[in-house]
Design a protein around this motif. Structure first.
Motif, PDB file in Angstrom:
ATOM      1  N   UNK A 181     -15.143  42.370   4.309  1.00 20.75           N
ATOM      2  CA  UNK A 181     -15.336  41.800   5.640  1.00 20.75           C
ATOM      3  C   UNK A 181     -14.106  42.125   6.476  1.00 20.75           C
ATOM      4  N   UNK A 182     -14.315  42.868   7.556  1.00 20.50           N
ATOM      5  CA  UNK A 182     -13.243  43.166   8.503  1.00 20.50           C
ATOM      6  C   UNK A 182     -13.705  42.661   9.864  1.00 20.50           C
ATOM      7  N   UNK A 219     -16.904  31.390   4.187  1.00 24.56           N
ATOM      8  CA  UNK A 219     -17.733  31.050   3.028  1.00 24.56           C
ATOM      9  C   UNK A 219     -18.909  32.023   3.043  1.00 24.56           C
ATOM     10  N   UNK A 220     -18.668  33.233   2.631  1.00 28.93           N
ATOM     11  CA  UNK A 220     -19.614  34.346   2.682  1.00 28.93           C
ATOM     12  C   UNK A 220     -21.045  33.869   2.341  1.00 28.93           C
ATOM     13  N   UNK A 221     -22.017  34.063   3.283  1.00 25.45           N
ATOM     14  CA  UNK A 221     -21.984  34.850   4.511  1.00 25.45           C
ATOM     15  C   UNK A 221     -21.665  34.036   5.776  1.00 25.45           C
ATOM     16  N   UNK A 222     -21.217  32.778   5.634  1.00 24.76           N
ATOM     17  CA  UNK A 222     -20.878  31.954   6.789  1.00 24.76           C
ATOM     18  C   UNK A 222     -19.436  32.262   7.192  1.00 24.76           C
ATOM     19  N   UNK A 223     -19.243  32.673   8.462  1.00 21.64           N
ATOM     20  CA  UNK A 223     -17.976  33.272   8.861  1.00 21.64           C
ATOM     21  C   UNK A 223     -17.114  32.407   9.765  1.00 21.64           C
ATOM     22  N   UNK A 224     -17.733  31.624  10.627  1.00 25.62           N
ATOM     23  CA  UNK A 224     -16.976  31.051  11.749  1.00 25.62           C
ATOM     24  C   UNK A 224     -17.769  29.885  12.313  1.00 25.62           C
ATOM     25  N   UNK A 281      -8.934  28.484   4.904  1.00 27.25           N
ATOM     26  CA  UNK A 281     -10.299  28.929   4.615  1.00 27.25           C
ATOM     27  C   UNK A 281     -10.699  30.016   5.601  1.00 27.25           C
ATOM     28  N   UNK A 282     -10.823  31.250   5.109  1.00 22.91           N
ATOM     29  CA  UNK A 282     -11.204  32.359   5.970  1.00 22.91           C
ATOM     30  C   UNK A 282     -12.698  32.363   6.263  1.00 22.91           C
TER      31      UNK A 282
END
Length: 285
Positions: A254-255, A32-37, A29-30
């Motif tokens: 997203x980069x 959950x746009x906009x939740x990033x980290x 799981x990279x």
């Protein structure tokens, strides 16, 4: 009820002597746009004369950090001139925007006296139109955040950080519409919540075990839901704490590299160049 796609356990990623688990990003799981980290630090107990949190001065651009202090404290300082010590139950919301340098360490008192610590930090993306906005920081203590009992079950207490629920309003004004809350549940407590199919859900179990939409989920697990109309139906198998959020995805590239989150590799390179040229402000000890 909304369908659960997958349950993502936090991966053990200690930082010095700080116990840390992270369910996102991982290979599965990279974001959950906009939740990033998300980093979940603790629970652990520090001895007297400890070194505290290890997050000395470092830069950010293009995103926001939301920090939940369940136990212990955080001493915040940044290059925009903000300083604070937020204690247990408090929340920090920092908009990095076009760039700033900040440090998040433990207070002198905590380092001297020690004690329990449990802190979580969530990164929330900014859309392209707001990535270069002016930096902003607000830290609120526990008593400054709207907290109320769920109307249908007194065993559920909601700390409303952003957005609205049952006519209640969150403590933080945000650049983009977002719902974010910390929910404390006593054993046997129950709540339901409607979430539009157009929004992604952030559902992380901090403590305890809950049953969500018929599936048991233990602590340090992130639940990923399908995008469909429906409800969340949550009950506590034991005393539990959940972070629950939801928001519309930006659906932009997203980069992310290190402390910067932009829309292109060129913007990342520019961020490093600007930081090296002192455009994020100057750090003064």
């Amino acid at each position: 009820m909304k369908t659960i796609k997958q349950i993502h356990p936090g991966e053990f990623r200690p930082i010095a002597d700080l116990i840390t688990y992270s369910p996102m990003p991982t290979q599965r799981l990279q974001y959950l746009d906009p939740f990033l980290f998300l980093n979940h630090h603790g629970h652990q107990t520090y001895a007297k004369g400890n070194n505290g949190l290890p997050f000395g001065p470092h830069p950010h651009r293009g995103m926001e950090t939301v920090t939940f202090i369940l136990e212990g404290d955080i001493s915040h300082k940044d290059s925009s001139g903000h300083e604070s010590v937020i204690e247990a139950g408090g929340v920090q919301w920092m908009t990095a925007g076009k760039g700033l340098i900040h440090a998040e360490v433990s207070s002198d008192q905590f380092k001297k006296e020690g004690g329990p610590l449990e802190i979580l930090q969530l990164w929330v993306n900014l859309p392209a139109k707001h990535k270069m906005t002016a930096p902003k920081y607000i830290g609120l203590q526990k008593e400054e955040i709207n907290t109320f009992t769920y109307p249908e079950d007194e065993k559920v207490t909601i700390q409303l950080i952003a957005g609205e629920w049952n006519g209640e309003k969150g403590a933080f004004e945000t650049l983009n519409p977002i719902f974010l809350s910390t929910i404390h549940m006593n054993e046997g407590g129950k709540f339901t919540k409607e979430v539009p199919s157009s929004e992604n859900i952030f559902f992380y179990v901090v403590r305890g075990t809950v049953n969500v939409n018929g599936t048991e989920v233990g602590f340090r697990n992130l639940v990923e839901f399908a995008n469909q109309d429906g409800t969340l139906e949550v009950s506590a198998s034991e005393d539990a704490v959940i972070i629950l959020g939801h928001a519309k995805p930006f659906m932009e590239p997203i980069v992310a590299q290190g402390p910067f989150v932009m829309n292109s590799q060129q913007e990342i390179m520019q961020a490093y160049q600007d930081y090296q040229q002192g455009k994020f402000g100057h750090w003064v000890d």
